[in-house]
Design an enzyme around this catalytic site. Structure first.
Site, mmCIF file in Angstrom:
data_model
loop_
_atom_site.group_PDB
_atom_site.id
_atom_site.type_symbol
_atom_site.label_atom_id
_atom_site.label_comp_id
_atom_site.label_asym_id
_atom_site.label_seq_id
_atom_site.Cartn_x
_atom_site.Cartn_y
_atom_site.Cartn_z
ATOM 1 N N HIS A 39 46.435 42.485 46.875
ATOM 2 C CA HIS A 39 47.842 42.832 46.666
ATOM 3 C C HIS A 39 48.129 44.147 47.375
ATOM 4 O O HIS A 39 47.268 45.038 47.409
ATOM 5 C CB HIS A 39 48.152 42.960 45.169
ATOM 6 C CG HIS A 39 49.616 42.965 44.897
ATOM 7 N ND1 HIS A 39 50.370 44.107 44.948
ATOM 8 C CD2 HIS A 39 50.461 41.949 44.617
ATOM 9 C CE1 HIS A 39 51.631 43.794 44.690
ATOM 10 N NE2 HIS A 39 51.712 42.498 44.485
ATOM 11 N N ASP A 92 49.677 34.862 41.777
ATOM 12 C CA ASP A 92 49.707 33.494 42.300
ATOM 13 C C ASP A 92 48.408 32.733 42.090
ATOM 14 O O ASP A 92 48.346 31.534 42.349
ATOM 15 C CB ASP A 92 50.045 33.526 43.798
ATOM 16 C CG ASP A 92 51.485 33.928 44.042
ATOM 17 O OD1 ASP A 92 52.344 33.475 43.276
ATOM 18 O OD2 ASP A 92 51.745 34.703 44.983
HETATM 19 N N1 ACO Z 1 41.085 37.650 51.566
HETATM 20 C C1 ACO Z 1 40.246 38.317 52.382
HETATM 21 N N2 ACO Z 1 40.405 39.585 52.773
HETATM 22 C C2 ACO Z 1 41.503 40.224 52.318
HETATM 23 C C3 ACO Z 1 42.412 39.623 51.468
HETATM 24 C C4 ACO Z 1 42.188 38.276 51.081
HETATM 25 N N3 ACO Z 1 43.033 37.636 50.280
HETATM 26 N N4 ACO Z 1 43.409 40.493 51.183
HETATM 27 C C5 ACO Z 1 43.120 41.628 51.830
HETATM 28 N N5 ACO Z 1 41.950 41.475 52.514
HETATM 29 C C6 ACO Z 1 41.254 42.476 53.311
HETATM 30 C C7 ACO Z 1 41.887 42.698 54.656
HETATM 31 O O1 ACO Z 1 41.339 41.838 55.633
HETATM 32 C C8 ACO Z 1 41.553 44.144 54.909
HETATM 33 O O2 ACO Z 1 40.209 44.224 55.309
HETATM 34 P P1 ACO Z 1 39.730 45.384 56.346
HETATM 35 O O3 ACO Z 1 39.964 46.685 55.627
HETATM 36 O O4 ACO Z 1 38.317 45.073 56.607
HETATM 37 O O5 ACO Z 1 40.602 45.219 57.574
HETATM 38 C C9 ACO Z 1 41.660 44.767 53.532
HETATM 39 O O6 ACO Z 1 41.365 43.716 52.612
HETATM 40 C C10 ACO Z 1 43.015 45.350 53.209
HETATM 41 O O7 ACO Z 1 43.947 44.338 53.463
HETATM 42 P P2 ACO Z 1 45.436 44.575 53.935
HETATM 43 O O8 ACO Z 1 45.859 43.428 54.789
HETATM 44 O O9 ACO Z 1 45.582 45.957 54.475
HETATM 45 O O10 ACO Z 1 46.140 44.515 52.562
HETATM 46 P P3 ACO Z 1 47.648 44.432 52.340
HETATM 47 O O11 ACO Z 1 47.882 45.280 51.174
HETATM 48 O O12 ACO Z 1 48.415 44.732 53.566
HETATM 49 O O13 ACO Z 1 47.879 42.884 52.028
HETATM 50 C C11 ACO Z 1 48.236 40.880 50.895
HETATM 51 C C12 ACO Z 1 48.242 42.408 50.812
HETATM 52 C C13 ACO Z 1 49.180 40.419 52.015
HETATM 53 C C14 ACO Z 1 48.752 40.337 49.578
HETATM 54 C C15 ACO Z 1 46.785 40.403 51.161
HETATM 55 O O14 ACO Z 1 45.928 40.834 50.141
HETATM 56 C C16 ACO Z 1 46.698 38.894 51.333
HETATM 57 O O15 ACO Z 1 46.920 38.376 52.439
HETATM 58 N N6 ACO Z 1 46.387 38.150 50.224
HETATM 59 C C17 ACO Z 1 46.350 36.711 50.276
HETATM 60 C C18 ACO Z 1 47.761 36.150 50.157
HETATM 61 C C19 ACO Z 1 48.319 36.306 48.760
HETATM 62 O O16 ACO Z 1 47.681 35.996 47.778
HETATM 63 N N7 ACO Z 1 49.567 36.773 48.682
HETATM 64 C C20 ACO Z 1 50.284 36.928 47.415
HETATM 65 C C21 ACO Z 1 50.426 38.361 47.047
HETATM 66 S S1 ACO Z 1 51.285 38.532 45.489
HETATM 67 C C22 ACO Z 1 52.895 38.286 45.867
HETATM 68 O O17 ACO Z 1 53.372 38.604 46.917
HETATM 69 C C23 ACO Z 1 53.744 37.618 44.877
#
Ligand code: ACO
Length: 428
Positions: A306, A363
């Site tokens: 998140h 979710d």
């Molecule tokens: N699976 C694998 N790796 C992940 C995930 C994931 N679900 N989420 C984050 N990471 C990793 C990223 O690759 C990144 O790794 P790095 O530091 O080696 O590059 C690190 O964790 C930080 O990730 P960011 O992309 O900077 O995190 P951000 O806060 O921008 O993204 C997000 C948040 C979009 C929700 C992300 O966690 C994601 O894509 N999750 C999966 C989709 C999801 O479940 N979305 C619903 C969110 S809740 C809502 O909106 C209602």
């Protein structure tokens, strides 16, 4: 907004004093709105992850402590003791309703739940497999044509809000019925909000829908959990569109479109698809974990991570507990729940997820609950939209009533070619 302290920014030999804005809870802000005028510089913040776009008093997320509050009330208490209709009132009006206010508000929701008969023909024009989110966003924009008097500046905002909340529920149920090729079921004045929705979804000329109180209670809880989440992607879309002076419906339609994406509300559908594919491929959760960690693979563990929560999402805690009680009550054995539990355990033991503080978000378990109620996978993000609607409306109201409201127009740091000499092509 009275500045309390100043922050000094050193740019080469020059110092600029920037006013600080004090919050009542959460991070204070640094006001950089005059930075360009005084220094020629703009700030850079991809995804606006470190930028406050507005001041707001609707909801608070403390991502480190796993706290979510609507108007100061903990989400756990609201989910345990309130109906979705009460929470919608709280978000939009700013206070919980007393009995009389709740009665009037509920009556309004019942009274305005029909959609114009001419709008029904729209549903017939969509192909049978049309995604209900595309229908929902188009229908909400269309409401502006059918109810043009309900525009910005409407003196009775409560009626406007009630009308929208009631009609979106009807549109969602109609779009499902049409996708099934079934006749639509009209809203009933005698049923409360959630029961009315499920009746419109599942009642049919050949089989009456039987209302199960535990299902109604669970749906109320789920919609409450979805109802607001401060300046997330879809709410920011609503506020951005509102900032141009666009009407409520156009702004909400933008929020619906933003919610649809799999990184945001569309994740609930993506989670069920991911769990189903794990099941189809023999149930090995470790393969999926390895894929999510592989930086050459765009796959992410859906329903995990998140932008703000760096601890367990409080909404995911509640939905997980709800799975434990609702599924046995309904005698539902969903193999996807076992896969989800195993996947969560495996991820939370893995250094990759631990180091990055990636936990289940709202979710991860919500789709399993909706499935147990009979709601199909392509309707899951629509359920999220129904829940988020009061939050979007509250933010639209707060934004348009704010004396600080300006058109949202971010800057950029240009990296394209500098001036090029134009040479016309020979068009002969
Ligand atoms: N699976 C694998 N790796 C992940 C995930 C994931 N679900 N989420 C984050 N990471 C990793 C990223 O690759 C990144 O790794 P790095 O530091 O080696 O590059 C690190 O964790 C930080 O990730 P960011 O992309 O900077 O995190 P951000 O806060 O921008 O993204 C997000 C948040 C979009 C929700 C992300 O966690 C994601 O894509 N999750 C999966 C989709 C999801 O479940 N979305 C619903 C969110 S809740 C809502 O909106 C209602």
């Amino acid at each position: 907004m009275t500045p309390t302290r100043l922050v000094k920014l050193q740019i080469d030999a020059n110092q600029v004093a920037l006013p600080m804005i004090k919050s009542t809870a959460g991070a204070d802000g640094i006001d950089i709105s005059k930075l360009k005028a005084s220094t020629g510089l703009v700030t850079m913040d991809p995804g606006f992850a470190n930028t406050g776009s507005c001041v707001s008093s609707i909801s608070l997320v403390d991502g480190d402590k796993g706290i979510l509050r609507y108007r100061g009330y903990d989400i756990e208490e609201l989910a345990a003791h309130c109906s979705f209709v009460e929470v919608a009132y709280l978000l939009i009006r700013g206070n919980l309703p007393n009995q009389q206010e709740l009665h009037t508000w509920s009556e309004r929701l019942n009274k305005h739940s029909l959609i114009h008969e001419d709008m029904k023909s729209f549903f017939n024009r969509y192909p049978p497999n049309a995604h209900p989110m595309s229908i929902l966003s188009a229908m909400v924009t269309s409401l502006a044509s059918f109810y043009p008097h309900i525009m910005q500046g409407d003196p009775n905002f409560d009626t406007t809000a009630a009308r929208l909340i009631a009609k979106v529920r009807t549109i969602a149920a109609f779009s499902y019925k049409k996708s099934q090729g079934d006749p639509v079921v009209y809203p009933r004045q005698d049923l409360p909000y959630c029961a009315n929705f499920l009746n419109m979804m599942f009642d049919s000329p050949v089989k009456s829908y039987v209302i199960v109180p535990e299902v109604i209670a669970a749906l109320n809880q789920l919609l409450i959990l979805h109802a607001d989440h401060e300046q997330n992607c879809s709410t920011s879309a609503v506020r951005l569109v509102a900032s141009s002076g666009a009407n409520l419906y156009a702004s909400i339609a933008a929020g619906i479109s933003a919610l649809w994406g799999p990184l945001h509300g569309g994740a609930n559908q993506a989670v069920i698809e991911m769990l189903t594919s794990i099941q189809t491929n023999g149930g090995d959760v470790h393969h999926v974990i390895e894929r999510a960690k592989d930086k050459t693979d765009p796959f992410r563990l859906m329903g995990f991570g998140h932008a703000v929560y760096k601890s367990y999402d409080p909404r995911a805690k509640i939905t997980k507990q709800l799975c434990d009680t609702l599924l046995p009550k309904l005698n539902v054995h969903d193999p996807l729940l076992e896969i989800a539990l195993e996947l969560e355990q495996a991820a939370l033991r893995d250094d990759y997820f631990v180091e990055r503080k990636l936990y289940p978000n709202v979710d991860f378990y919500s789709g399993i609950l909706y499935r147990a109620m009979g709601i199909p996978t392509n309707m899951l993000t629509v359920m999220f939209a129904i829940g988020r609607l009061p939050g979007w409306i509250a933010h639209w109201k707060e934004a348009t009533e704010s004396k600080d409201q300006k058109i949202w127009r971010p800057r950029q740091i240009y990296i394209g070619p500098t001036r090029q000499k134009f040479v016309a092509i020979d068009k002969r």
